[in-house]
Design a protein around this motif. Structure first.
Motif, PDB file in Angstrom:
ATOM      1  N   SER A 195       0.824  -1.203   0.000  1.00 41.35           N
ATOM      2  CA  SER A 195       0.000   0.000   0.000  1.00 41.35           C
ATOM      3  C   SER A 195       0.862   1.259   0.000  1.00 41.35           C
ATOM      4  O   SER A 195       0.588   2.216  -0.740  1.00 41.35           O
ATOM      5  CB  SER A 195      -0.922   0.004   1.227  1.00 41.35           C
ATOM      6  N   LEU A 196       1.899   1.275   0.830  1.00 38.91           N
ATOM      7  CA  LEU A 196       2.816   2.415   0.843  1.00 38.91           C
ATOM      8  C   LEU A 196       3.517   2.560  -0.507  1.00 38.91           C
ATOM      9  O   LEU A 196       3.731   3.673  -1.002  1.00 38.91           O
ATOM     10  CB  LEU A 196       3.853   2.244   1.950  1.00 38.91           C
ATOM     11  N   MET A 197       3.831   1.423  -1.112  1.00 42.72           N
ATOM     12  CA  MET A 197       4.569   1.434  -2.372  1.00 42.72           C
ATOM     13  C   MET A 197       3.717   2.026  -3.504  1.00 42.72           C
ATOM     14  O   MET A 197       4.123   2.989  -4.170  1.00 42.72           O
ATOM     15  CB  MET A 197       4.993   0.003  -2.708  1.00 42.72           C
ATOM     16  N   VAL A 198       2.528   1.474  -3.721  1.00 45.10           N
ATOM     17  CA  VAL A 198       1.710   1.959  -4.832  1.00 45.10           C
ATOM     18  C   VAL A 198       1.101   3.326  -4.499  1.00 45.10           C
ATOM     19  O   VAL A 198       0.843   4.143  -5.394  1.00 45.10           O
ATOM     20  CB  VAL A 198       0.609   0.939  -5.225  1.00 45.10           C
ATOM     21  N   GLY A 199       0.872   3.585  -3.204  1.00 45.30           N
ATOM     22  CA  GLY A 199       0.380   4.904  -2.815  1.00 45.30           C
ATOM     23  C   GLY A 199       1.408   5.981  -3.068  1.00 45.30           C
ATOM     24  O   GLY A 199       1.092   7.074  -3.557  1.00 45.30           O
ATOM     25  N   THR A 200       2.656   5.663  -2.765  1.00 42.21           N
ATOM     26  CA  THR A 200       3.743   6.606  -3.013  1.00 42.21           C
ATOM     27  C   THR A 200       3.882   6.889  -4.506  1.00 42.21           C
ATOM     28  O   THR A 200       4.058   8.039  -4.918  1.00 42.21           O
ATOM     29  CB  THR A 200       5.064   6.027  -2.468  1.00 42.21           C
ATOM     30  N   ALA A 201       3.795   5.834  -5.316  1.00 47.11           N
ATOM     31  CA  ALA A 201       3.927   6.000  -6.764  1.00 47.11           C
ATOM     32  C   ALA A 201       2.773   6.804  -7.350  1.00 47.11           C
ATOM     33  O   ALA A 201       2.905   7.359  -8.447  1.00 47.11           O
ATOM     34  CB  ALA A 201       3.995   4.636  -7.443  1.00 47.11           C
ATOM     35  N   GLY A 202       1.657   6.898  -6.607  1.00 47.04           N
ATOM     36  CA  GLY A 202       0.516   7.638  -7.111  1.00 47.04           C
ATOM     37  C   GLY A 202       0.372   9.040  -6.554  1.00 47.04           C
ATOM     38  O   GLY A 202      -0.592   9.738  -6.874  1.00 47.04           O
ATOM     39  N   LEU A 203       1.326   9.479  -5.710  1.00 45.58           N
ATOM     40  CA  LEU A 203       1.222  10.819  -5.126  1.00 45.58           C
ATOM     41  C   LEU A 203       1.517  11.882  -6.189  1.00 45.58           C
ATOM     42  O   LEU A 203       2.618  11.930  -6.739  1.00 45.58           O
ATOM     43  CB  LEU A 203       2.190  10.964  -3.950  1.00 45.58           C
ATOM     44  N   PRO A 204       0.564  12.748  -6.468  1.00 48.56           N
ATOM     45  CA  PRO A 204       0.701  13.673  -7.612  1.00 48.56           C
ATOM     46  C   PRO A 204       1.782  14.723  -7.448  1.00 48.56           C
ATOM     47  O   PRO A 204       2.361  15.172  -8.440  1.00 48.56           O
ATOM     48  CB  PRO A 204      -0.689  14.322  -7.691  1.00 48.56           C
ATOM     49  N   HIS A 205       2.100  15.128  -6.218  1.00 48.69           N
ATOM     50  CA  HIS A 205       3.087  16.207  -6.054  1.00 48.69           C
ATOM     51  C   HIS A 205       4.487  15.738  -6.416  1.00 48.69           C
ATOM     52  O   HIS A 205       5.354  16.558  -6.725  1.00 48.69           O
ATOM     53  CB  HIS A 205       3.059  16.742  -4.619  1.00 48.69           C
ATOM     54  N   VAL A 206       4.722  14.419  -6.393  1.00 47.61           N
ATOM     55  CA  VAL A 206       6.018  13.886  -6.819  1.00 47.61           C
ATOM     56  C   VAL A 206       6.010  13.626  -8.330  1.00 47.61           C
ATOM     57  O   VAL A 206       6.982  13.915  -9.026  1.00 47.61           O
ATOM     58  CB  VAL A 206       6.364  12.599  -6.047  1.00 47.61           C
ATOM     59  N   ILE A 207       4.905  13.091  -8.824  1.00 51.12           N
ATOM     60  CA  ILE A 207       4.807  12.803 -10.255  1.00 51.12           C
ATOM     61  C   ILE A 207       5.036  14.070 -11.085  1.00 51.12           C
ATOM     62  O   ILE A 207       5.738  14.054 -12.100  1.00 51.12           O
ATOM     63  CB  ILE A 207       3.422  12.203 -10.584  1.00 51.12           C
ATOM     64  N   VAL A 208       4.466  15.190 -10.629  1.00 50.50           N
ATOM     65  CA  VAL A 208       4.558  16.418 -11.418  1.00 50.50           C
ATOM     66  C   VAL A 208       5.992  16.915 -11.545  1.00 50.50           C
ATOM     67  O   VAL A 208       6.318  17.659 -12.479  1.00 50.50           O
ATOM     68  CB  VAL A 208       3.657  17.511 -10.799  1.00 50.50           C
ATOM     69  N   ARG A 209       6.886  16.479 -10.671  1.00 48.25           N
ATOM     70  CA  ARG A 209       8.287  16.898 -10.763  1.00 48.25           C
ATOM     71  C   ARG A 209       8.917  16.419 -12.078  1.00 48.25           C
ATOM     72  O   ARG A 209       9.844  17.047 -12.583  1.00 48.25           O
ATOM     73  CB  ARG A 209       9.082  16.314  -9.577  1.00 48.25           C
ATOM     74  N   PHE A 210       8.426  15.321 -12.614  1.00 45.11           N
ATOM     75  CA  PHE A 210       9.011  14.797 -13.844  1.00 45.11           C
ATOM     76  C   PHE A 210       8.487  15.505 -15.082  1.00 45.11           C
ATOM     77  O   PHE A 210       8.911  15.216 -16.196  1.00 45.11           O
ATOM     78  CB  PHE A 210       8.761  13.283 -13.925  1.00 45.11           C
ATOM     79  N   PHE A 211       7.529  16.432 -14.892  1.00 45.05           N
ATOM     80  CA  PHE A 211       7.061  17.244 -16.009  1.00 45.05           C
ATOM     81  C   PHE A 211       7.918  18.497 -16.175  1.00 45.05           C
ATOM     82  O   PHE A 211       7.713  19.269 -17.111  1.00 45.05           O
ATOM     83  CB  PHE A 211       5.602  17.679 -15.778  1.00 45.05           C
ATOM     84  N   THR A 212       8.861  18.729 -15.261  1.00 44.97           N
ATOM     85  CA  THR A 212       9.614  19.985 -15.262  1.00 44.97           C
ATOM     86  C   THR A 212      10.924  19.915 -16.051  1.00 44.97           C
ATOM     87  O   THR A 212      11.600  20.932 -16.194  1.00 44.97           O
ATOM     88  CB  THR A 212       9.943  20.413 -13.819  1.00 44.97           C
ATOM     89  N   VAL A 213      11.303  18.730 -16.535  1.00 46.31           N
ATOM     90  CA  VAL A 213      12.572  18.585 -17.261  1.00 46.31           C
ATOM     91  C   VAL A 213      12.349  18.757 -18.766  1.00 46.31           C
ATOM     92  O   VAL A 213      11.233  18.596 -19.254  1.00 46.31           O
ATOM     93  CB  VAL A 213      13.228  17.219 -16.969  1.00 46.31           C
ATOM     94  N   PRO A 214      13.413  19.081 -19.528  1.00 41.49           N
ATOM     95  CA  PRO A 214      13.245  19.383 -20.958  1.00 41.49           C
ATOM     96  C   PRO A 214      12.737  18.221 -21.797  1.00 41.49           C
ATOM     97  O   PRO A 214      11.960  18.409 -22.722  1.00 41.49           O
ATOM     98  CB  PRO A 214      14.647  19.803 -21.398  1.00 41.49           C
ATOM     99  N   LYS A 215      13.199  16.984 -21.538  1.00 41.02           N
ATOM    100  CA  LYS A 215      12.816  15.877 -22.396  1.00 41.02           C
ATOM    101  C   LYS A 215      12.754  14.568 -21.608  1.00 41.02           C
ATOM    102  O   LYS A 215      13.129  14.508 -20.437  1.00 41.02           O
ATOM    103  CB  LYS A 215      13.797  15.742 -23.560  1.00 41.02           C
ATOM    104  N   VAL A 216      12.286  13.520 -22.286  1.00 38.69           N
ATOM    105  CA  VAL A 216      12.072  12.228 -21.640  1.00 38.69           C
ATOM    106  C   VAL A 216      13.366  11.666 -21.057  1.00 38.69           C
ATOM    107  O   VAL A 216      13.387  11.140 -19.940  1.00 38.69           O
ATOM    108  CB  VAL A 216      11.445  11.218 -22.627  1.00 38.69           C
ATOM    109  N   ALA A 217      14.449  11.759 -21.793  1.00 34.98           N
ATOM    110  CA  ALA A 217      15.732  11.244 -21.296  1.00 34.98           C
ATOM    111  C   ALA A 217      16.121  11.925 -19.991  1.00 34.98           C
ATOM    112  O   ALA A 217      16.692  11.301 -19.084  1.00 34.98           O
ATOM    113  CB  ALA A 217      16.815  11.441 -22.350  1.00 34.98           C
TER     114      ALA A 217
END
Length: 600
Positions: free
Chosen positions: A254-276
């Motif tokens: 539960s902690l594992m999949v809950g952590t992976a679904g937390l939106p405030h962390v996910i959005v950090r990966f939208f801030t970089v220039p490209k997928v790599a």
């Protein structure tokens, strides 16, 4: 210079640094406000992600929980770390490739439905708001103890700091502020650990010191700790489970999949220039997180040992733990105990009137242990320790220099403020971008959308502060509830959105509603909030944790399974996913050069 003055100087300097960075990095466009302009270098993003990830729960609570629970406390270590790996490997690159600002935006576009987007917004708000309560409460605790102000005043100050750099800076200001906060919190966590490990084991590296030997006796540290806690009626430190093995499994999952679904962390990966760069920043963030997470078990174990050694001198000497001459007198409590007693997180009661402090597990009913306790004249454990104080009090317990104690105060505040800012950014984006821009007023100008985002952020800060000042009755379970909501609603929807072309909008909507619904029901019912005709739900089905012994903290994984099952069943009986959406999903995972996914 006294401790109070040093603490004011260190914490004040850290706040001045955050505010200065926020002013320098203030946002001037919606893209800068939501995703920091999309041009954050991977190393910088990795450090910011580390600060976003390592909340007050990681900095303050995790080592305390490990200290309190022993081996069973590693569910937090494994769950949160595993969740990050899951996010970094399976979600972040694909979400970045999709090229959207927020998680609800991805869900709305992938499931071709504004209703799905709205449901995702509601789930995001539920998870983020419940999680931010813990951060604001942590700010209040740290302020009340170290800055000699009330916890209410501390929350007001924290609100003001976050308001300045989050409202004016948006994600851009938050990103660069979090880099500074990461540096502060890592130094604050590791420096005391180095000192304490050196003092106890002669090894300056805590991770090695944990498996080393005590300087005083030459005895293996963990062996001595095991002996102490079992002699005092507690479970053996290195073998205890968090309930049953099944509950430990579900708790970790539960902690594992809950952590992976937390939106405030996910959005950090939208801030970089490209997928790599998303992949690279994930790697750097893992390095940053590992520094604290590999140190936490040593911090927890050494804090537990030091607490027992403070109360009973024979812990360090190896003598009889029930001998009265080795016990601490109530009127001889060290300064750190007296300071923390004022916060209410450390409590004492002389139950047998002997003037000595007995600290042991008075819930242990083993006849041999009970006979030993009665022979010593003990009438119950006379000290109650909130595990949340152990990291913050650890430098004081070990009698470290005042500047180290002040640094820990700054680190605890940095951890709470950095995550609170990330959560509030997720809340603001959901309201301004996913509700106002996409559902309520699609023709809103960029300038007005930016204004709406800042107003949403301000309102969210005030609301979060109010909840911190007036926590709901279920506040003790808010962190578990946040992970349970994210696990049972957002994570399955994101996974199915990326890896399945068959899940329809109806399936996604009903999956999220059923998953989060059953999780909320179980968590709140366990707290005794739901009643049916005068009978509580827990009585109705046979008592707390009656679902195969799974605790509410672990039930989010069950909710996630319900989400997946309902989504696939409903998708079987509803119209198929449109061909263009299926092609879009395929292009995200398997590039075909069609340009459907955005790699920018």
């Amino acid at each position: 210079m006294d401790l109070q003055t040093i603490t004011y100087l260190v914490v004040g300097a850290s706040f001045a640094l955050y505010l200065g960075i926020a002013w320098w990095a203030r946002a001037g466009s919606t893209k800068e406000f939501y995703v920091a302009g999309g041009g954050v270098p991977p190393v910088i993003n990795g450090m910011a992600t580390g600060a976003d990830w390592m909340s007050a729960a990681s900095f303050i609570s995790m080592a305390g929980l490990i200290a309190n629970m022993g081996y069973g406390g590693t569910v937090f270590l494994m769950g949160w770390t595993g969740g990050y790996v899951l996010l970094a490997m399976l979600l972040a690159p694909y979400l970045r490739k999709f090229g959207r600002f927020t998680v609800p935006e991805f869900i709305g576009d992938r499931f071709y439905s504004s209703s799905a987007r709205t449901v995702a917004v509601i789930c995001l708000l539920l998870a983020s708001v419940t999680y931010v309560i813990g951060q604001m409460t942590g700010v209040g605790v740290a302020f009340s103890r170290f800055l000699n102000v009330s916890s209410e005043t501390g929350i007001y100050i924290g609100m003001g700091i976050v308001f300045f750099y989050a409202v004016f800076g948006g994600m851009k200001g938050i990103t660069y502020t979090q880099v500074a906060q990461f540096i502060v919190l890592i130094l604050a966590y590791t420096i005391p650990a180095l000192f304490i490990s050196l003092n106890l084991t002669g090894n300056i590296i805590p991770q090695i010191g944990l498996g080393g030997t005590l300087v005083d006796s030459g005895e293996p540290f963990l062996h001595r700790l095991n002996q102490v806690v079992t002699d005092l009626g507690f479970s053996e430190y290195t073998t205890a489970f968090a309930g049953s093995k099944l509950n430990t499994f579900f708790y970790t999952l539960s902690l594992m999949v809950g952590t992976a679904g937390l939106p405030h962390v996910i959005v950090r990966f939208f801030t970089v220039p490209k997928v790599a760069d998303a992949r690279k920043s994930a790697g750097w963030a893992l390095v940053c997180i590992a520094i604290l997470y590999t140190t936490a078990p040593a911090v927890g174990a050494m804090a537990r040992y030091n607490v027992h050694a403070t109360v009973n001198a024979n812990v360090a000497k190896g003598g009889d733990l029930f001998a009265p001459e080795a016990a601490l007198h109530f009127d001889a409590k060290p300064d750190w105990m007296q300071r923390w007693e004022k916060t209410g997180l450390l409590k004492f009661q002389d139950k047998n009137g002997d003037g000595l402090i007995q600290y042991y597990n008075d819930k242990n009913t083993n006849p041999e242990f009970v006979a030993k306790v009665e022979a010593a004249g003990w009438k119950g454990s006379e000290m109650t320790v909130n595990p949340d104080i152990l990291v913050l009090a650890n430098p004081e317990i070990a009698i470290l220099p005042d500047w180290v104690i002040a640094l820990v105060a700054a680190g605890g505040l940095a951890a709470a403020l950095s995550t609170a800012a990330g959560l509030l950014m997720a809340i603001s984006s959901a309201v301004s971008h996913d509700l106002i821009k996409s559902v309520i007023k699609p023709d809103i100008s960029e300038k007005n959308e930016l204004l709406a985002g800042k107003i949403s952020m301000a309102v969210a800060i005030v609301f979060a502060g109010w909840l911190g000042l007036n926590p709901p009755g279920f506040a003790a379970g808010t962190v578990a509830l946040a992970f349970g909501i994210a696990a049972s609603s957002l994570f399955p929807a994101i996974m199915m959105g990326i890896f399945s072309t068959k899940v329809t909008k109806q399936g996604a909507i009903w999956g999220m509603l059923c998953g989060v619904g059953i999780t909320l029901f179980y968590v709140f019912a366990h707290k005794g909030i739901f009643f049916i005709a005068g009978t509580s739900y827990t009585d109705l089905i046979g008592g707390p944790n009656s679902f195969f012994g799974i605790s509410p903290e672990g039930f989010g994984a069950v909710g996630a399974m319900v989400n997946f099952i309902v989504a696939f069943i409903v998708s079987k009986v509803t119209p198929a996913v449109p061909a263009e959406i299926q092609q879009l999903v395929e292009s995200i995972r398997i590039p075909r050069g069609a340009g459907a996914a955005h790699d920018h």
